[in-house]
Design a protein around this motif. Structure first.
Motif, short mmCIF file in Angstrom:
data_model
loop_
_atom_site.label_atom_id
_atom_site.label_comp_id
_atom_site.label_asym_id
_atom_site.label_seq_id
_atom_site.Cartn_x
_atom_site.Cartn_y
_atom_site.Cartn_z
N ASN A 143 95.05 -13.49 34.85
CA ASN A 143 95.75 -14.24 35.70
C ASN A 143 96.17 -13.54 36.85
OD1 ASN A 143 95.35 -16.57 33.75
ND2 ASN A 143 97.22 -15.96 32.71
N PHE A 156 93.74 -22.60 44.32
CA PHE A 156 94.46 -23.09 43.24
C PHE A 156 94.78 -22.09 42.03
CE2 PHE A 156 91.23 -23.70 39.75
CZ PHE A 156 90.22 -23.34 40.77
N THR A 157 95.91 -22.38 41.38
CA THR A 157 96.06 -21.17 40.06
C THR A 157 95.09 -21.38 38.92
OG1 THR A 157 98.38 -21.23 41.04
CG2 THR A 157 98.07 -20.26 38.86
N LEU A 158 94.34 -20.58 38.84
CA LEU A 158 93.52 -20.95 37.63
C LEU A 158 93.91 -20.86 36.39
CD1 LEU A 158 90.31 -21.37 37.50
CD2 LEU A 158 90.07 -18.78 37.32
N ASP A 159 95.04 -20.11 35.99
CA ASP A 159 95.39 -19.92 34.59
C ASP A 159 95.98 -21.37 34.27
OD1 ASP A 159 98.81 -18.62 35.01
OD2 ASP A 159 97.55 -19.34 36.58
N TYR A 160 96.48 -22.33 34.92
CA TYR A 160 96.58 -23.43 34.65
C TYR A 160 95.37 -24.59 33.98
CZ TYR A 160 101.08 -22.62 36.99
OH TYR A 160 102.21 -22.31 37.19
N ASN A 168 93.59 -14.06 39.24
CA ASN A 168 92.95 -15.34 39.39
C ASN A 168 91.46 -15.44 39.04
OD1 ASN A 168 94.31 -18.04 39.52
ND2 ASN A 168 93.86 -18.02 41.71
N SER A 215 90.39 -19.50 44.24
CA SER A 215 90.97 -19.25 45.52
C SER A 215 91.50 -21.32 45.87
CB SER A 215 90.49 -19.10 46.89
OG SER A 215 89.29 -19.74 47.11
N SER A 267 93.56 -22.88 28.68
CA SER A 267 94.72 -22.73 29.74
C SER A 267 95.88 -22.50 28.86
CB SER A 267 94.85 -23.69 30.62
OG SER A 267 95.46 -24.94 29.87
#
Length: 128
Positions: free
Chosen positions: A74, A27-31, A77, A25, A53
């Motif tokens: 994704n 932030f976007t984990l897939d980056y 997340n 949570s 990533s």
């Protein structure tokens, strides 16, 4: 606020399976490259598996190759660690961690110092 939360740990018999989840949570984990680490009492924290990533390449410690699988969803997340054929020596607190892509970390080395954000951990106990 950046946060990682692990879940799915528990007590399992030798030969059993568990699936750990790492939900992000803030932030976007897939980056981010994401790794799973574990720490048994009296031992150093060791890297178990990680996923990139860019192309979802995966890397595993020799001790878990063929038994553990790391994956990501994704849309949720979330990153998972599927653990099969568990052994008593897999008993540890399991942590997920994210490696900041802006810092060009060598995340594939499964070195804890290449990871920037950490969850609080979930206990996995393998015992009969």
């Amino acid at each position: 606020q950046v946060q990682l939360v692990e879940s799915g740990g528990g007590l399992v018999q030798p030969g059993g399976s568990l699936r750990l989840s790492c939900a992000a949570s803030g932030f976007t984990l897939d980056y981010y490259a994401v790794g799973w680490f574990r720490q048994a009492p009296g031992k150093e924290r060791e890297g178990v598996a990680c996923i990139s990533s860019s192309d979802d390449s995966t890397y595993y410690a020799d001790s878990v190759k063929g038994r553990f699988t790391i994956s990501r969803d994704n849309a949720k997340n979330t990153v998972y660690l599927q653990m099969r054929n568990l052994k008593p020596e897999d008993t540890a607190v399991y942590y997920c961690a994210a490696s900041d892509p802006r810092l060009n970390r060598f995340y594939w080395r499964l070195d804890r110092y290449e990871y920037d954000y950490w969850g609080q951990g979930t206990q996995v106990t393998v015992s009969s």
